[in-house]
Design an enzyme around this catalytic site. Structure first.
Site, PDB file in Angstrom:
ATOM      1  N   CYS A 120     -10.340  -8.470  -0.114  1.00 35.51           N
ATOM      2  CA  CYS A 120     -10.161  -9.935   0.118  1.00 35.51           C
ATOM      3  C   CYS A 120     -11.294 -10.307   1.157  1.00 35.51           C
ATOM      4  CB  CYS A 120      -8.729 -10.121   0.569  1.00 35.51           C
ATOM      5  SG  CYS A 120      -7.440  -9.023  -0.093  1.00 35.51           S
TER       6      CYS A 120
ATOM      7  N   GLN B 282       0.878  -1.305   0.026  1.00 32.50           N
ATOM      8  CA  GLN B 282      -0.006   0.056   0.031  1.00 32.50           C
ATOM      9  C   GLN B 282       0.757   1.263   0.027  1.00 32.50           C
ATOM     10  OE1 GLN B 282      -3.223   0.563  -0.192  1.00 32.50           O
ATOM     11  NE2 GLN B 282      -3.889  -1.633  -0.200  1.00 32.50           N
TER      12      GLN B 282
HETATM   13  C1  LIG Z   1      -3.267  -5.997  -2.155  1.00 31.71           C
HETATM   14  C2  LIG Z   1      -2.251  -6.299  -1.239  1.00 31.71           C
HETATM   15  C3  LIG Z   1      -1.801  -7.481  -1.107  1.00 31.71           C
HETATM   16  C4  LIG Z   1      -1.854  -8.473  -2.197  1.00 31.71           C
HETATM   17  O1  LIG Z   1      -1.220  -8.162  -3.473  1.00 31.71           O
HETATM   18  P1  LIG Z   1      -1.592  -8.695  -4.631  1.00 31.71           P
HETATM   19  O2  LIG Z   1      -0.642  -8.359  -5.808  1.00 31.71           O
HETATM   20  O3  LIG Z   1      -3.139  -8.573  -4.795  1.00 31.71           O
HETATM   21  O4  LIG Z   1      -1.490 -10.471  -4.439  1.00 31.71           O
HETATM   22  C5  LIG Z   1      -0.710  -7.849  -0.047  1.00 31.71           C
HETATM   23  N1  LIG Z   1      -0.583  -6.840   0.823  1.00 31.71           N
HETATM   24  C6  LIG Z   1      -1.341  -5.798   1.078  1.00 31.71           C
HETATM   25  C7  LIG Z   1      -0.972  -4.531   2.082  1.00 31.71           C
HETATM   26  C8  LIG Z   1      -2.317  -5.258   0.089  1.00 31.71           C
HETATM   27  O5  LIG Z   1      -3.008  -4.163   0.045  1.00 31.71           O
END
Ligand SMILES: *Cc1c(COP(=O)(O)O)cnc(C)c1O
Length: 396
Positions: free
Chosen positions: A323, A178
């Site tokens: 998620c 993020q």
């Molecule tokens: C979106 C996200 C992930 C997962 O990333 P993907 O590329 O969608 O697998 C992991 N950690 C955080 C903090 C996220 O926001």
């Protein structure tokens, strides 16, 4: 439509798209092929690796391409666990509000005999270096603390936590998915040993990410097969996606300060506007948060209904992380910062992007205020709160 869910994913930037197109059209060679046409793709891949490394203060060989943030988190944690195991060190420290890619990996390790300490998160959504220092033991093999939280946007004191780990000789991983493109990253200055990135969170394509691992850390191979990525991640490289990711990261890092300057006033106006709704509260620290993140809890509201009615008004928002939506459990992040169950159910995350305008923000304030008022007018739960049958959690 107002897209206010940039923490879930972002629009592919024009620069990223342009960088990808040649590798989907003409330059489709396999980087592992020996002829010049394949080697051209290989050169592009290595150029992208160097540019990505430069964005975070790393060396090119410290960059491994993965299928995204989740895979990078898995690989980082499994690497530290295997290294620890060899020395009999089976204790891992993380926090209660990590992404599930971290938490579920730790859960698996727990079943394999690892001991996991999940640090409590303060009410303001921040974990302190002192907490980490206190939790580290002789047998600790990893500390994993996210840079910025994906639901409430709070930013952790990563450099200070990294310094504590370095002093104690414990590996430090941060999920910076993020943070990347919004906050400055310098793996050297911030004492980071391993770091995860995901391109689709900074206007790059989906399905591609990076695991940074400081030189000398032998990565655990999680996908076996060919010798790509120095034998640590098999599979033909997704060259177009890597090219898009490099372009998107360079663009986002170049514009970090100007984007923050534009986003922070919009974010703060939105926070002030939603704060006018009675019995509502901002989740997480008001200052130490991502430039585009606004997260609220509303008493007497069911988050799913809120999202559906906002969708009718053309607003794309989220109750927490993409998620966990679809599940009826309240967010583990909101519970971690001490929100009671019934309040945690009434959550809303609006994550602004570089395209968000002042007019969008005013519309969001009106739309959320209307929907919350409407839903409360129909809610038996809200009636109990108003009549005093149930105590309020927030003040008016
Ligand atoms: C979106 C996200 C992930 C997962 O990333 P993907 O590329 O969608 O697998 C992991 N950690 C955080 C903090 C996220 O926001």
């Amino acid at each position: 439509m107002i897209y206010a869910d940039n923490a879930a994913t972002t629009k592919l930037s024009k620069t990223a798209l342009q960088a990808m197109l040649p590798y989907m059209e003409e330059l489709y060679g396999n980087p592992s092929s020996l002829y010049a046409f394949g080697q051209k793709a290989k050169e592009a891949l290595e150029d992208a690796r160097a540019r990505i490394a430069a964005c975070i203060g790393a060396q090119p060989r410290e960059i491994t391409f993965t299928s995204g943030g989740s895979e990078a988190d898995n690989q980082a944690i499994l690497t530290a666990a295997r290294l620890g195991q060899r020395k009999g060190n089976r204790h891992i420290i993380s926090t209660a509000f990590e992404h599930h890619a971290v938490l579920h990996t730790l859960e698996k390790l727990k079943q394999q005999g690892f001991e996991i300490t999940l640090l409590d998160v303060h009410k303001n959504g921040i974990v302190t270096p002192e907490q980490v220092a206190q939790a580290i033991r002789e047998d600790t093999c990893l500390v994993s603390v996210m840079y910025a939280n994906n639901e409430i946007g709070t930013v952790q004191p990563i450099a200070e936590i990294g310094a504590v780990c370095r002093e104690k000789g414990v590996l430090f991983h941060t999920d910076a998915v993020q943070a990347a493109g919004h906050l400055h990253i310098d793996v050297e200055k911030q004492n980071i040993d391993m770091l995860s990135l995901s391109a689709h969170k900074f206007h790059g394509p989906k399905g591609i990410g990076v695991l940074y691992a400081k030189r000398g850390i032998p990565l655990e191979c999680v996908i076996s097969g060919g010798g790509q990525e120095r034998g640590k991640r098999a599979g033909t490289e997704n060259v177009p996606a890597v090219m898009g990711m490099a372009a998107a990261l360079e663009e986002a890092c170049r514009d970090i300060d100007s984007n923050a300057e534009k986003l922070i006033p919009l974010r703060d106006r939105l926070i002030a506007g939603l704060g006018q709704i009675p019995y509502s509260e901002l989740n997480g620290d008001g200052e130490n948060r991502l430039p585009g993140n606004v997260s609220f809890c509303f008493e007497g509201i069911e988050g799913e209904s809120l999202l559906l009615l906002l969708d009718d008004k053309g607003v794309c928002a989220s109750s927490g992380s993409a998620c966990t939506s679809g599940s009826l459990d309240p967010s583990h992040v909101l519970l971690a910062i001490g929100r009671p169950h019934e309040v945690a159910h009434g959550s809303l995350r609006l994550s602004l992007g570089e395209d968000t305008t002042q007019a969008d923000v005013e519309y969001l304030i009106r739309a959320v205020t209307e929907v919350v008022t409407y839903l409360r007018s129909m809610s038996p739960f809200w009636r109990d709160l108003v009549s005093g049958k149930r105590p309020h959690v927030f003040s008016e």
